[in-house]
Design a protein around this motif. Structure first.
Motif, PDB file in Angstrom:
ATOM      1  N   SER A 192      73.346  -8.061 -67.136  1.00 37.40           N
ATOM      2  CA  SER A 192      73.663  -8.769 -68.373  1.00 37.40           C
ATOM      3  C   SER A 192      74.076  -7.768 -69.438  1.00 37.40           C
ATOM      4  O   SER A 192      73.511  -6.681 -69.527  1.00 37.40           O
TER       5      SER A 192
ATOM      6  N   PHE B  80      68.626  -9.130 -62.358  1.00 38.31           N
ATOM      7  CA  PHE B  80      69.641  -9.873 -63.115  1.00 38.31           C
ATOM      8  C   PHE B  80      69.808  -9.364 -64.543  1.00 38.31           C
ATOM      9  O   PHE B  80      70.945  -9.281 -65.018  1.00 38.31           O
TER      10      PHE B  80
ATOM     11  N   GLN C  19      77.150 -11.170 -62.032  1.00 39.08           N
ATOM     12  CA  GLN C  19      76.289 -12.318 -62.283  1.00 39.08           C
ATOM     13  C   GLN C  19      76.788 -13.540 -61.523  1.00 39.08           C
ATOM     14  O   GLN C  19      75.994 -14.271 -60.923  1.00 39.08           O
TER      15      GLN C  19
ATOM     16  N   LEU D 290      77.102 -17.197 -67.506  1.00 35.24           N
ATOM     17  CA  LEU D 290      77.535 -16.154 -66.586  1.00 35.24           C
ATOM     18  C   LEU D 290      78.663 -15.386 -67.264  1.00 35.24           C
ATOM     19  O   LEU D 290      79.751 -15.901 -67.466  1.00 35.24           O
TER      20      LEU D 290
ATOM     21  N   ALA E 247      69.098 -16.692 -64.474  1.00 36.13           N
ATOM     22  CA  ALA E 247      70.346 -16.703 -65.236  1.00 36.13           C
ATOM     23  C   ALA E 247      70.231 -17.417 -66.569  1.00 36.13           C
ATOM     24  O   ALA E 247      71.150 -17.347 -67.386  1.00 36.13           O
TER      25      ALA E 247
END
Length: 122
Positions: free
Chosen positions: A106, A102, A38, A33, A24
């Motif tokens: 994003s 991840f 997320q 975040l 992250a």
């Protein structure tokens, strides 16, 4: 002795916790975040790691449990070696999966730059 065993038993969970936060971390070194997936991933895996680290605390300084654990380990050492290896492998796979997936949750950096420009322009 029990403090050393506790540290060794929490190493996989620490790997999960730090690996999740590493996924992250933005370019500036902070965790940002932006959207709900997320947050679900980070908070879910962080809480899982903390809960897994809390499990050994229930067995702190209990001589009876130490004796039972030693007997079980001496009866089936190969089984427990495999179980620990599989446990660590599953945690490593979770960290790798989070680090791979991840970035897909994003937002695009160009989109962020455009939104910042619009905010500054207004």
């Amino acid at each position: 002795m029990s403090a050393g065993i506790f540290v060794l038993s929490t190493l996989p969970e620490l790997f999960l916790l730090f690996g999740t936060f590493f996924a992250a971390m933005g370019q500036d070194g902070y965790v940002h975040l932006v959207n709900t997936p997320q947050k679900v991933i980070i908070y879910g895996l962080s809480n899982l790691a903390w809960l897994l680290m809390a499990i050994p605390l229930g067995f702190w300084n209990d001589k009876k449990i130490y004796k039972e654990v030693r007997e079980e380990l001496s009866k089936r050492p190969r089984y427990w070696k495999r179980a620990i290896t599989i446990y660590c492998a599953v945690i490593v796979m979770m960290v790798v999966t989070v680090n791979v997936t991840f970035p897909h949750f994003s937002p695009n950096e160009n989109t962020i730059k455009q939104e910042l420009m619009e905010i500054r322009g207004k």
